[in-house]
Write a protein that holds these residues in place. Sequence first.
Motif, PDB file in Angstrom:
ATOM      1  N   CYS A 106       0.830  -1.212   0.000  1.00 16.62           N
ATOM      2  CA  CYS A 106       0.000   0.000   0.000  1.00 16.62           C
ATOM      3  C   CYS A 106       0.863   1.259   0.000  1.00 16.62           C
ATOM      4  CB  CYS A 106      -0.918   0.005   1.221  1.00 16.62           C
ATOM      5  SG  CYS A 106      -2.216  -1.264   1.141  1.00 16.62           S
ATOM      6  N   ALA A 107       2.084   1.151   0.541  1.00 19.43           N
ATOM      7  CA  ALA A 107       2.947   2.315   0.637  1.00 19.43           C
ATOM      8  C   ALA A 107       3.913   2.431  -0.523  1.00 19.43           C
ATOM      9  CB  ALA A 107       3.720   2.259   1.959  1.00 19.43           C
ATOM     10  N   LEU A 108       3.737   1.613  -1.565  1.00 21.15           N
ATOM     11  CA  LEU A 108       4.647   1.653  -2.704  1.00 21.15           C
ATOM     12  C   LEU A 108       4.534   2.986  -3.440  1.00 21.15           C
ATOM     13  CD1 LEU A 108       4.154  -1.938  -4.151  1.00 21.15           C
ATOM     14  CD2 LEU A 108       6.163  -1.058  -2.973  1.00 21.15           C
ATOM     15  N   PRO A 109       5.642   3.486  -3.970  1.00 18.54           N
ATOM     16  CA  PRO A 109       5.592   4.759  -4.704  1.00 18.54           C
ATOM     17  C   PRO A 109       4.802   4.648  -5.995  1.00 18.54           C
ATOM     18  CG  PRO A 109       7.744   3.729  -4.949  1.00 18.54           C
ATOM     19  CD  PRO A 109       7.006   2.923  -3.932  1.00 18.54           C
ATOM     20  N   ARG A 110       4.132   5.727  -6.382  1.00 15.46           N
ATOM     21  CA  ARG A 110       3.397   5.787  -7.646  1.00 15.46           C
ATOM     22  C   ARG A 110       3.240   7.237  -8.049  1.00 15.46           C
ATOM     23  NH1 ARG A 110      -2.871   4.408  -6.097  1.00 15.46           N
ATOM     24  NH2 ARG A 110      -2.854   5.169  -3.948  1.00 15.46           N
ATOM     25  N   SER A 111       2.829   7.449  -9.292  1.00 14.45           N
ATOM     26  CA  SER A 111       2.790   8.814  -9.834  1.00 14.45           C
ATOM     27  C   SER A 111       1.542   9.593  -9.440  1.00 14.45           C
ATOM     28  CB  SER A 111       2.886   8.762 -11.366  1.00 14.45           C
ATOM     29  OG  SER A 111       1.822   7.998 -11.898  1.00 14.45           O
ATOM     30  N   GLY A 112       0.564   8.930  -8.817  1.00 12.10           N
ATOM     31  CA  GLY A 112      -0.657   9.616  -8.423  1.00 12.10           C
ATOM     32  C   GLY A 112      -1.785   8.628  -8.211  1.00 12.10           C
ATOM     33  N   PRO A 113      -3.030   9.129  -8.084  1.00 16.29           N
ATOM     34  CA  PRO A 113      -4.165   8.223  -7.855  1.00 16.29           C
ATOM     35  C   PRO A 113      -4.426   7.344  -9.059  1.00 16.29           C
ATOM     36  CG  PRO A 113      -4.925  10.456  -8.298  1.00 16.29           C
ATOM     37  CD  PRO A 113      -3.446  10.538  -8.160  1.00 16.29           C
ATOM     38  N   ASN A 114      -4.993   6.155  -8.786  1.00 14.34           N
ATOM     39  CA  ASN A 114      -5.377   5.298  -9.902  1.00 14.34           C
ATOM     40  C   ASN A 114      -6.781   5.669 -10.373  1.00 14.34           C
ATOM     41  OD1 ASN A 114      -7.307   3.934  -8.213  1.00 14.34           O
ATOM     42  ND2 ASN A 114      -5.667   2.599  -7.446  1.00 14.34           N
ATOM     43  N   LYS A 115      -7.215   4.985 -11.418  1.00 10.37           N
ATOM     44  CA  LYS A 115      -8.497   5.343 -12.037  1.00 10.37           C
ATOM     45  C   LYS A 115      -9.654   5.188 -11.060  1.00 10.37           C
ATOM     46  CE  LYS A 115     -10.056   2.782 -15.439  1.00 10.37           C
ATOM     47  NZ  LYS A 115     -10.208   2.191 -16.786  1.00 10.37           N
ATOM     48  N   ASN A 116      -9.661   4.112 -10.300  1.00 12.02           N
ATOM     49  CA  ASN A 116     -10.774   3.880  -9.372  1.00 12.02           C
ATOM     50  C   ASN A 116     -10.826   4.949  -8.286  1.00 12.02           C
ATOM     51  OD1 ASN A 116     -11.702   1.596 -10.690  1.00 12.02           O
ATOM     52  ND2 ASN A 116     -10.385   0.209  -9.522  1.00 12.02           N
ATOM     53  N   GLU A 117      -9.666   5.406  -7.844  1.00 17.04           N
ATOM     54  CA  GLU A 117      -9.646   6.437  -6.809  1.00 17.04           C
ATOM     55  C   GLU A 117     -10.195   7.760  -7.335  1.00 17.04           C
ATOM     56  OE1 GLU A 117      -5.860   4.892  -4.119  1.00 17.04           O
ATOM     57  OE2 GLU A 117      -5.508   6.118  -5.918  1.00 17.04           O
ATOM     58  N   ILE A 118      -9.941   8.057  -8.598  1.00 15.32           N
ATOM     59  CA  ILE A 118     -10.507   9.273  -9.172  1.00 15.32           C
ATOM     60  C   ILE A 118     -12.024   9.143  -9.293  1.00 15.32           C
ATOM     61  CG2 ILE A 118     -10.588  10.738 -11.224  1.00 15.32           C
ATOM     62  CD1 ILE A 118      -7.648  10.120 -11.669  1.00 15.32           C
ATOM     63  N   PHE A 119     -12.490   7.982  -9.722  1.00 15.98           N
ATOM     64  CA  PHE A 119     -13.935   7.765  -9.826  1.00 15.98           C
ATOM     65  C   PHE A 119     -14.605   7.837  -8.462  1.00 15.98           C
ATOM     66  CE2 PHE A 119     -13.170   6.225 -14.120  1.00 15.98           C
ATOM     67  CZ  PHE A 119     -14.336   6.610 -14.775  1.00 15.98           C
ATOM     68  N   ASP A 120     -13.893   7.481  -7.398  1.00 17.90           N
ATOM     69  CA  ASP A 120     -14.471   7.575  -6.056  1.00 17.90           C
ATOM     70  C   ASP A 120     -14.737   9.026  -5.655  1.00 17.90           C
ATOM     71  OD1 ASP A 120     -14.547   4.865  -5.637  1.00 17.90           O
ATOM     72  OD2 ASP A 120     -12.585   4.774  -4.635  1.00 17.90           O
ATOM     73  N   GLY A 121     -14.101   9.987  -6.356  1.00 20.40           N
ATOM     74  CA  GLY A 121     -14.344  11.395  -6.064  1.00 20.40           C
ATOM     75  C   GLY A 121     -15.491  11.991  -6.845  1.00 20.40           C
ATOM     76  N   ALA A 122     -16.234  11.167  -7.588  1.00 21.79           N
ATOM     77  CA  ALA A 122     -17.345  11.660  -8.393  1.00 21.79           C
ATOM     78  C   ALA A 122     -18.505  12.107  -7.515  1.00 21.79           C
ATOM     79  CB  ALA A 122     -17.811  10.586  -9.360  1.00 21.79           C
ATOM     80  N   VAL A 123     -19.285  13.039  -8.025  1.00 21.39           N
ATOM     81  CA  VAL A 123     -20.450  13.542  -7.297  1.00 21.39           C
ATOM     82  C   VAL A 123     -21.385  12.407  -6.923  1.00 21.39           C
ATOM     83  CG1 VAL A 123     -22.509  14.978  -7.513  1.00 21.39           C
ATOM     84  CG2 VAL A 123     -20.310  15.825  -8.356  1.00 21.39           C
ATOM     85  N   GLU A 124     -21.542  11.448  -7.832  1.00 19.38           N
ATOM     86  CA  GLU A 124     -22.452  10.324  -7.586  1.00 19.38           C
ATOM     87  C   GLU A 124     -22.017   9.472  -6.397  1.00 19.38           C
ATOM     88  OE1 GLU A 124     -21.073  11.099 -10.382  1.00 19.38           O
ATOM     89  OE2 GLU A 124     -22.694  11.627 -11.760  1.00 19.38           O
ATOM     90  N   ARG A 125     -20.742   9.555  -6.054  1.00 19.62           N
ATOM     91  CA  ARG A 125     -20.217   8.766  -4.932  1.00 19.62           C
ATOM     92  C   ARG A 125     -19.895   9.628  -3.725  1.00 19.62           C
ATOM     93  NH1 ARG A 125     -16.165   4.370  -7.909  1.00 19.62           N
ATOM     94  NH2 ARG A 125     -17.604   3.772  -9.579  1.00 19.62           N
ATOM     95  N   GLY A 126     -20.459  10.825  -3.688  1.00 19.28           N
ATOM     96  CA  GLY A 126     -20.261  11.708  -2.550  1.00 19.28           C
ATOM     97  C   GLY A 126     -19.100  12.661  -2.684  1.00 19.28           C
TER      98      GLY A 126
END
Length: 358
Positions: free
Chosen positions: A7-27
Amino acid sequence: MTLLAACALPRSGPNKNEIFDGAVERGGDAQVIYVNDHVTRASAFAPAYGFSNSFRNAGQVGADEIRAGDVLGLSIWENVDDGLLTSLGASSTALTEIQVDSDGFIFVPYAGRVRAAGSTPDQLRQTITERLSVQTPDPQVTVQRVAGDGATVSVVGQVTSQGVYPIERPTRSLSAMLARAGGVAIDPEVAVVTVKRGNDSGRVWLTDLYASPLNDIALRPGDLIVVEEDQRNFTALGALGGQTRVPLGNETINAVEAIAMVGGLNSQLADPTGVFVMRDEPESVASRVLGKPVIGTQRFAYVLDLTRPNGLFLARDFIIRDGDTVYVTEAPYVQWQKTLGAITGSASTADSLTSIGN
């Protein structure tokens, strides 16, 4: 422990699912929208540079019209040996550096206070001649208008010679005044010219100024001309060939071109189904995209799936705007590779430590 490390591995940013979790439909607070033909048309709002009709319809300043602040030079000839203004033995006298006051008047000995503003040099000559002729026979008067601070503009920014310049017969238009200031000192392709007039302002690309006579507006006294390099840009992040801020220039850039400008997708990392363009949409554009009225500026995350049959065409039609963030997510398997690498790396480290201990 392995899962926590993953979970703590380095990466360039959020993945696709994490961006979708920020949608209005998901709160969340962002409109996450897949790009289609409707979206490309509805979001194709690009603020254009140009001058309003008030700038374009303003007439040219009369180059010979005298204004408050101008400096005049008068020469007066009298038809007598000992005249009112001429000394004994002289036929003429010169009155130099006479400045028109803030009310538009000048003072001429024996002619009194004479209104100069609004007149041409010839009209002022006639007025002074009439007043002097009452006191001296057949006076001859010449008036020379020297451009003072009554009809000037300021030219600042990326020009060869910044300064305050008079509006004269050859420099009554914007392009002529820029030439008078020595031209621009930056690449003409990215040069933007702004004219500020009172509480109004307008701007135009330098290339458009020379391409269309409508943009070569007439100047007015007090105008401020600012030449600067265009600052519009977008930011590229994520699994791309480069992560940087990219100038837009004076061209219209689409999503395909934006990706290409930073080296394209990173073939080892990028998820071509997760190309996002993030921006704040004004109320009018947001309402067109969503097909319903909304209030205020809205956060949008536009999704481009380049693997769809028309994915590249949609990306080609989607316009990138000033302030956009182009973000490409990493492919799901990349995190698995990193996880496996962390596991195998940990095992190798443990074996090495064991060997050292033995």
